[in-house]
Design an enzyme around this catalytic site. Sequence first.
Site, PDB file in Angstrom:
ATOM      1  N   ASN A  14      29.109   4.673  12.559  1.00 29.51           N
ATOM      2  CA  ASN A  14      30.214   4.766  11.593  1.00 29.51           C
ATOM      3  C   ASN A  14      31.030   3.467  11.521  1.00 29.51           C
ATOM      4  OD1 ASN A  14      31.040   8.108  12.753  1.00 29.51           O
ATOM      5  ND2 ASN A  14      29.568   7.492  11.197  1.00 29.51           N
ATOM      6  N   CYS A  46      24.093   7.950   2.031  1.00 30.57           N
ATOM      7  CA  CYS A  46      24.245   6.635   2.667  1.00 30.57           C
ATOM      8  C   CYS A  46      23.366   6.504   3.907  1.00 30.57           C
ATOM      9  CB  CYS A  46      25.702   6.393   3.044  1.00 30.57           C
ATOM     10  SG  CYS A  46      26.760   6.183   1.606  1.00 30.57           S
ATOM     11  N   CYS A  51      37.717  17.314 -15.846  1.00 30.79           N
ATOM     12  CA  CYS A  51      37.503  17.467 -14.412  1.00 30.79           C
ATOM     13  C   CYS A  51      36.070  17.023 -14.104  1.00 30.79           C
ATOM     14  CB  CYS A  51      37.768  18.898 -13.957  1.00 30.79           C
ATOM     15  SG  CYS A  51      36.435  20.071 -14.284  1.00 30.79           S
ATOM     16  N   CYS A  93       6.921   8.858   9.548  1.00 29.23           N
ATOM     17  CA  CYS A  93       8.057   8.289   8.837  1.00 29.23           C
ATOM     18  C   CYS A  93       9.297   8.514   9.695  1.00 29.23           C
ATOM     19  CB  CYS A  93       8.209   8.900   7.443  1.00 29.23           C
ATOM     20  SG  CYS A  93       8.645  10.634   7.466  1.00 29.23           S
TER      21      CYS A  93
HETATM   22 ZN   LIG Z   1      36.400  20.771 -16.401  1.00 22.44          ZN
END
Ligand SMILES: [Zn+2]
Lengths: 102, 462
Positions: free
Chosen positions: B126, B244, B227, B419
């Site tokens: 962090n 991220c 909104c 992976c």
């Molecule tokens: Zn709205």
Amino acid sequence: MSLEVTLEFSGGAELLFDKIKSRVVALPVPRPDGAKWTIRAFLVWIRDNLLKERPELFLQGDTIRPGILVLVNDQDWELIGELDYELEAKDTILFISTLHGG
Amino acid sequence: MTASATRAARIHALQDEIGSLKALLAAKEAALAREVALVEQDHEDNQDEVDATAAATERLNKNDVARFSRHLLMEEIGVTGQLKLKHCRILVVGAGGLGSPALLYLAAAGVGTLGVVDYDVVDLNNLQRQVLHSETRIGIPKVTSAAIGIAQINSACQVRTFNCALTRENALDIVQNFDIVLDASDNPATRYLINDACVLLDRPLVSGSALRMEGQLTTYHINGGPCYRCIFPAPPVATTVTNCSDGGVLGAVTGIIGVLQALEAVKIAVGLPAAFAQQLLLFDGTLGKFRSFKLRNRRPDCAVCGDQPTITRDLIDYEAFCGSAACDKTPSLKLLSPDERISCKDAEKLLRAATSTNPLLIDVRPRLQFNICSLPQFINIPYAPPNTQDADFIASVQELLTRRESAGLPTRPEVVLVCRRGNDSQLAARLLKSTLGLDQVVDIAGGLEEWSRCVDPDLPMY
Ligand SMILES: [Zn+2]
């Protein structure tokens, strides 16, 4: 004859298009069917000419997928008619993938 | 590290943490003493000016004047604005890359009450961008660390910490105690939840986000504007969302967006026009450019701020709505059947015998991740949809097979894919089976993260 518009990508949408954030594209006019270059037609053109794989990451049905904003000349396309907006020469169409990270 | 060295490090960390907590306690006690002194002072003032009771609390003390003089000298803020900040309560959801700089600047600016919501603890990874936290506070709740950090800048700031995820159950109870809300969260489900809570309680929402080199910022539900749901009525398909922890983010980019969120909140608090209402600000860190766009109007058919809203104070199930968890952790895919995968332990055995069996070992992570760390013998052929094309991956594997063939190795070898987490390797396995007709393809379940847990704890994780 062609109609030249600037096509821009941001927020990661450019990853679907060879990481090129801005390019000028020349659209053939008149269109074969004689119809106008609406954004609806432009999306089909993008799918057929620029998108190599996974069109579902860019399109959903005949419109843009949720999470991508379309701005035409710096305005939300919702303010100018969305899919039915008719492109004009020198228009800038920007596709922004919204970010969620923080 | 040896056991005793590990223990010594832990003792050191605890001592540091206790030191920090003591500092916090001292700061709180000092703040309390100051408040008590002010109450007494107010009391005296009241006795002197019996009629001026209300005005007594409506002034800045000497300390405030000294501290905020640069604000007081500005036409835009002045004494009135500073008093508004002092009485303002701002909630920051997420004490991460955006929340850290936002909280720092809001505390320094003299916001009287700051709320912080976060369920996580401070982690070493962090600190590259979450500048409110510190090395000595690794492992403690982010909200506690945030409170310590804030107290060090401005001990008079009242901090209310919520060491939990914001949920459908608690959102309204938390948000209703604040005047302005900052969305500094990291996932779509939480973003819809914060939006709905803000609309239902009629609070302006300053929403920021960032990834890699880019940031975005909009203020929602203010002055009759749209909104978040008006702009994004439908959630993005979960697989199209990059967080991220997978895509990375440059620390200064989150810093810029977080500081802009603080600026917008300060302006709203003091009564200046909100610059990002019905606007989308785009910051491109690569080009060093800010661009701003006009967004649509409030939608009369919006599910929460529309004329006939369907979302009410019961809220909704946001994880179901978005099809993803309300965190930035990448979920595990279950594409392959168990017999198409191998465990890390079995993979380790297989790799030990690899010199005689010659399996094809492919690490499909992006090159940048492969450069951080990798397992010996593995070849990097990236496959990370949507950022790689299927055709490119298949062609690279085919080329490798051809080269092996000319070296006299079997044409249809056993293939082991790995992976980071065991998600992309499943996708790659499925692709190779269906296109190249390879039948012995397995992937390592859990990927390198599991490998570092079960086989090699020294493998660096990122
Ligand atoms: Zn709205």
